[in-house]
Design a protein around this motif. Sequence first.
Motif, PDB file in Angstrom:
ATOM      1  N   THR A  28       2.667  50.466  -1.602  1.00 49.59           N
ATOM      2  CA  THR A  28       1.483  49.605  -2.075  1.00 49.59           C
ATOM      3  C   THR A  28      -0.370  49.995  -2.404  1.00 49.59           C
ATOM      4  O   THR A  28      -0.662  49.819  -3.444  1.00 49.59           O
ATOM      5  N   GLU A  32      -1.056  50.797  -6.280  1.00 52.49           N
ATOM      6  CA  GLU A  32      -2.165  49.233  -6.563  1.00 52.49           C
ATOM      7  C   GLU A  32      -3.905  50.195  -7.088  1.00 52.49           C
ATOM      8  O   GLU A  32      -4.062  50.326  -8.108  1.00 52.49           O
ATOM      9  N   GLN A  36      -5.230  50.902 -10.946  1.00 58.16           N
ATOM     10  CA  GLN A  36      -6.860  50.056 -10.763  1.00 58.16           C
ATOM     11  C   GLN A  36      -7.590  51.617 -11.318  1.00 58.16           C
ATOM     12  O   GLN A  36      -8.606  51.157 -12.236  1.00 58.16           O
ATOM     13  N   LEU A  52      -0.492  45.899 -14.170  1.00 59.27           N
ATOM     14  CA  LEU A  52      -0.800  44.520 -13.248  1.00 59.27           C
ATOM     15  C   LEU A  52      -0.805  43.673 -12.699  1.00 59.27           C
ATOM     16  O   LEU A  52      -0.582  43.162 -11.590  1.00 59.27           O
ATOM     17  N   TYR A  56       1.683  42.828  -9.177  1.00 61.73           N
ATOM     18  CA  TYR A  56       0.856  41.581  -8.436  1.00 61.73           C
ATOM     19  C   TYR A  56       1.550  40.442  -7.482  1.00 61.73           C
ATOM     20  O   TYR A  56       2.045  40.070  -6.620  1.00 61.73           O
ATOM     21  N   ASP A  64      -4.101  37.534  -6.998  1.00 63.89           N
ATOM     22  CA  ASP A  64      -4.483  38.313  -8.010  1.00 63.89           C
ATOM     23  C   ASP A  64      -3.617  39.043  -9.469  1.00 63.89           C
ATOM     24  O   ASP A  64      -3.860  38.944 -10.320  1.00 63.89           O
TER      25      ASP A  64
END
Length: 154
Positions: A28, A32, A36, A52, A56, A64
């Motif tokens: 994770t 992530e 980002q 994204l 999430y 998120d």
Amino acid sequence: MREVFYAGDVPPKVGGLLEEAMSAYTDTARAEALLQQARQEAPEALPVYFSLYKFYFYKGRLADAEEAARSALKTAARQGGFPESYASLTPETADWTLHNSPQHFYLFSLKALAFIRLRQGDARGCEEILGKLRELDSADTVGGSVIGSLAAGL
């Protein structure tokens, strides 16, 4: 050369980051960070926002996911030249039937936001969004009726 993902194409570097994030899904933190980084590299690339909010959502991080979906709506509205607030939109605001357009991505992200709100236990907020989605997408091209059926079954 550009790589094609849902909602458009992205520069090869960003495509590589998205693919790497998909491969790293079980890690994770790493996935992530890659997502980002993709967002930082291409803040106007709609496929990054799609990735994204899906990431999430499936990780159960609904706040998120909602933030990412709202960022997707804002970016798509800016690109499409219409207001970001769905409450102010009408069928005449934009040509909502154009596939492969910021408008269509906006509708799809609005559907995602409705589903997120439903999973957060906000049936009223979900229905409000679905009502607007039915108004803007009367042909149900993004499948908002599926979320409506789920909401009705709860």
